[in-house]
Design a protein around this motif. Sequence first.
Motif, PDB file in Angstrom:
ATOM      1  N   PHE A  64       0.865  -1.163   0.000  1.00  0.00           N
ATOM      2  CA  PHE A  64       0.000   0.000   0.000  1.00  0.00           C
ATOM      3  C   PHE A  64       0.905   1.217   0.000  1.00  0.00           C
ATOM      4  O   PHE A  64       1.696   1.413   0.926  1.00  0.00           O
ATOM      5  CB  PHE A  64      -0.916   0.015   1.228  1.00  0.00           C
ATOM      6  N   ALA A  65       0.828   2.029  -1.057  1.00  0.00           N
ATOM      7  CA  ALA A  65       1.694   3.206  -1.192  1.00  0.00           C
ATOM      8  C   ALA A  65       0.898   4.462  -0.883  1.00  0.00           C
ATOM      9  O   ALA A  65      -0.271   4.579  -1.243  1.00  0.00           O
ATOM     10  CB  ALA A  65       2.262   3.284  -2.600  1.00  0.00           C
ATOM     11  N   ARG A  66       1.577   5.374  -0.189  1.00  0.00           N
ATOM     12  CA  ARG A  66       0.952   6.671   0.069  1.00  0.00           C
ATOM     13  C   ARG A  66       2.051   7.721   0.171  1.00  0.00           C
ATOM     14  O   ARG A  66       3.216   7.399   0.409  1.00  0.00           O
ATOM     15  CB  ARG A  66       0.085   6.653   1.322  1.00  0.00           C
ATOM     16  N   THR A  67       1.667   8.964   0.028  1.00  0.00           N
ATOM     17  CA  THR A  67       2.614  10.062   0.160  1.00  0.00           C
ATOM     18  C   THR A  67       2.692  10.460   1.630  1.00  0.00           C
ATOM     19  O   THR A  67       1.679  10.770   2.255  1.00  0.00           O
ATOM     20  CB  THR A  67       2.186  11.263  -0.693  1.00  0.00           C
ATOM     21  N   ALA A  68       3.896  10.438   2.167  1.00  0.00           N
ATOM     22  CA  ALA A  68       4.129  10.828   3.557  1.00  0.00           C
ATOM     23  C   ALA A  68       4.173  12.354   3.663  1.00  0.00           C
ATOM     24  O   ALA A  68       4.249  13.057   2.648  1.00  0.00           O
ATOM     25  CB  ALA A  68       5.445  10.235   4.054  1.00  0.00           C
ATOM     26  N   ASN A  69       4.167  12.864   4.892  1.00  0.00           N
ATOM     27  CA  ASN A  69       4.246  14.311   5.103  1.00  0.00           C
ATOM     28  C   ASN A  69       5.513  14.909   4.510  1.00  0.00           C
ATOM     29  O   ASN A  69       5.549  16.079   4.151  1.00  0.00           O
ATOM     30  CB  ASN A  69       4.168  14.650   6.592  1.00  0.00           C
ATOM     31  N   SER A  70       6.567  14.104   4.394  1.00  0.00           N
ATOM     32  CA  SER A  70       7.836  14.579   3.838  1.00  0.00           C
ATOM     33  C   SER A  70       7.766  14.756   2.325  1.00  0.00           C
ATOM     34  O   SER A  70       8.662  15.334   1.728  1.00  0.00           O
ATOM     35  CB  SER A  70       8.937  13.570   4.158  1.00  0.00           C
ATOM     36  N   ALA A  72       7.748  12.119   0.380  1.00  0.00           N
ATOM     37  CA  ALA A  72       8.229  10.835  -0.126  1.00  0.00           C
ATOM     38  C   ALA A  72       7.067   9.847  -0.208  1.00  0.00           C
ATOM     39  O   ALA A  72       6.066   9.976   0.488  1.00  0.00           O
ATOM     40  CB  ALA A  72       9.309  10.280   0.797  1.00  0.00           C
ATOM     41  N   THR A  73       7.233   8.855  -1.054  1.00  0.00           N
ATOM     42  CA  THR A  73       6.256   7.770  -1.137  1.00  0.00           C
ATOM     43  C   THR A  73       6.738   6.637  -0.245  1.00  0.00           C
ATOM     44  O   THR A  73       7.873   6.182  -0.380  1.00  0.00           O
ATOM     45  CB  THR A  73       6.097   7.266  -2.581  1.00  0.00           C
ATOM     46  N   ILE A  74       5.894   6.213   0.668  1.00  0.00           N
ATOM     47  CA  ILE A  74       6.203   5.061   1.498  1.00  0.00           C
ATOM     48  C   ILE A  74       5.255   3.945   1.111  1.00  0.00           C
ATOM     49  O   ILE A  74       4.052   4.163   0.956  1.00  0.00           O
ATOM     50  CB  ILE A  74       6.142   5.364   3.009  1.00  0.00           C
ATOM     51  N   THR A  75       5.819   2.771   0.886  1.00  0.00           N
ATOM     52  CA  THR A  75       5.019   1.603   0.525  1.00  0.00           C
ATOM     53  C   THR A  75       5.171   0.576   1.627  1.00  0.00           C
ATOM     54  O   THR A  75       6.269   0.091   1.892  1.00  0.00           O
ATOM     55  CB  THR A  75       5.465   1.017  -0.823  1.00  0.00           C
ATOM     56  N   SER A  91      10.693   6.132  -0.864  1.00  0.00           N
ATOM     57  CA  SER A  91      11.391   6.752  -1.989  1.00  0.00           C
ATOM     58  C   SER A  91      12.516   7.666  -1.506  1.00  0.00           C
ATOM     59  O   SER A  91      13.400   8.013  -2.285  1.00  0.00           O
ATOM     60  CB  SER A  91      10.408   7.528  -2.882  1.00  0.00           C
ATOM     61  N   ARG A  92      12.504   8.019  -0.221  1.00  0.00           N
ATOM     62  CA  ARG A  92      13.590   8.845   0.352  1.00  0.00           C
ATOM     63  C   ARG A  92      14.908   8.092   0.350  1.00  0.00           C
ATOM     64  O   ARG A  92      15.974   8.703   0.298  1.00  0.00           O
ATOM     65  CB  ARG A  92      13.282   9.223   1.802  1.00  0.00           C
ATOM     66  N   ALA A  93      14.838   6.753   0.470  1.00  0.00           N
ATOM     67  CA  ALA A  93      16.048   5.923   0.541  1.00  0.00           C
ATOM     68  C   ALA A  93      15.719   4.545  -0.026  1.00  0.00           C
ATOM     69  O   ALA A  93      15.469   3.597   0.716  1.00  0.00           O
ATOM     70  CB  ALA A  93      16.537   5.835   1.976  1.00  0.00           C
ATOM     71  N   PRO A  94      15.686   4.419  -1.347  1.00  0.00           N
ATOM     72  CA  PRO A  94      15.265   3.159  -1.964  1.00  0.00           C
ATOM     73  C   PRO A  94      16.202   1.975  -1.697  1.00  0.00           C
ATOM     74  O   PRO A  94      15.824   0.835  -1.930  1.00  0.00           O
ATOM     75  CB  PRO A  94      15.203   3.489  -3.456  1.00  0.00           C
ATOM     76  N   GLU A  95      17.386   2.231  -1.165  1.00  0.00           N
ATOM     77  CA  GLU A  95      18.344   1.165  -0.905  1.00  0.00           C
ATOM     78  C   GLU A  95      18.158   0.511   0.466  1.00  0.00           C
ATOM     79  O   GLU A  95      18.908  -0.403   0.821  1.00  0.00           O
ATOM     80  CB  GLU A  95      19.779   1.701  -1.037  1.00  0.00           C
ATOM     81  N   GLN A 135      11.457  15.656  16.915  1.00  0.00           N
ATOM     82  CA  GLN A 135      10.108  16.121  16.596  1.00  0.00           C
ATOM     83  C   GLN A 135       9.614  15.584  15.251  1.00  0.00           C
ATOM     84  O   GLN A 135       8.437  15.321  15.087  1.00  0.00           O
ATOM     85  CB  GLN A 135      10.040  17.640  16.638  1.00  0.00           C
ATOM     86  N   THR A 136      10.513  15.454  14.289  1.00  0.00           N
ATOM     87  CA  THR A 136      10.179  14.835  12.999  1.00  0.00           C
ATOM     88  C   THR A 136      11.266  13.792  12.734  1.00  0.00           C
ATOM     89  O   THR A 136      11.459  12.904  13.544  1.00  0.00           O
ATOM     90  CB  THR A 136      10.074  15.883  11.876  1.00  0.00           C
ATOM     91  N   TYR A 137      11.943  13.906  11.612  1.00  0.00           N
ATOM     92  CA  TYR A 137      13.058  12.993  11.325  1.00  0.00           C
ATOM     93  C   TYR A 137      14.281  13.394  12.127  1.00  0.00           C
ATOM     94  O   TYR A 137      14.444  14.560  12.497  1.00  0.00           O
ATOM     95  CB  TYR A 137      13.407  13.022   9.836  1.00  0.00           C
ATOM     96  N   ARG A 138      15.164  12.439  12.363  1.00  0.00           N
ATOM     97  CA  ARG A 138      16.431  12.738  13.017  1.00  0.00           C
ATOM     98  C   ARG A 138      17.257  13.634  12.102  1.00  0.00           C
ATOM     99  O   ARG A 138      17.275  13.416  10.884  1.00  0.00           O
ATOM    100  CB  ARG A 138      17.183  11.427  13.262  1.00  0.00           C
TER     101      ARG A 138
END
Length: 141
Positions: A64-70, A72-75, A91-95, A135-138
């Motif tokens: 299930f893919a959705r657009t995150a607040n950042s 990026a697409t998270i699946t 999609s922020r870090a596909p590796e 508060q958000t990402y590190r």
Amino acid sequence: MEKTLIDESASCACGTVTLSARGPVLSMLLCACLDCRKASGTAHSTITIMQEKSVAISGETKGFARTANSGATITRHFCPRCGTPLFARTSRAPEIVLIATGVFDNPDWFTPNQLIFARSHLDWDHLPEAIARHQTYRPKD
């Protein structure tokens, strides 16, 4: 900082999907964003991050893919038979692969060192006092 090395097995509740993780753990964290809370069904998700090349997945998953607040697409991937949440890709870090730590057969090695999205952490979810909270990402090093 010394990396945790694992050689662990994981599976969904029905055993249709299996996962093996062998190699260094890049990060062990908790996330309290609303999306992770909904995906885990509790106050935070528990995530083990590893390089894609260190993770082998056997069996069919649904995503299930959705657009995150950042932006990026998270699946998020789960077992289509029993519904167990298994792992996610961003999609922020596909590796990398973000593994739901609870699917490991024996996750005694897991020691979270940070909470991300602390801004939406729920007061009733008691965490270790010493854990770093962002508060958000590190922030990037």
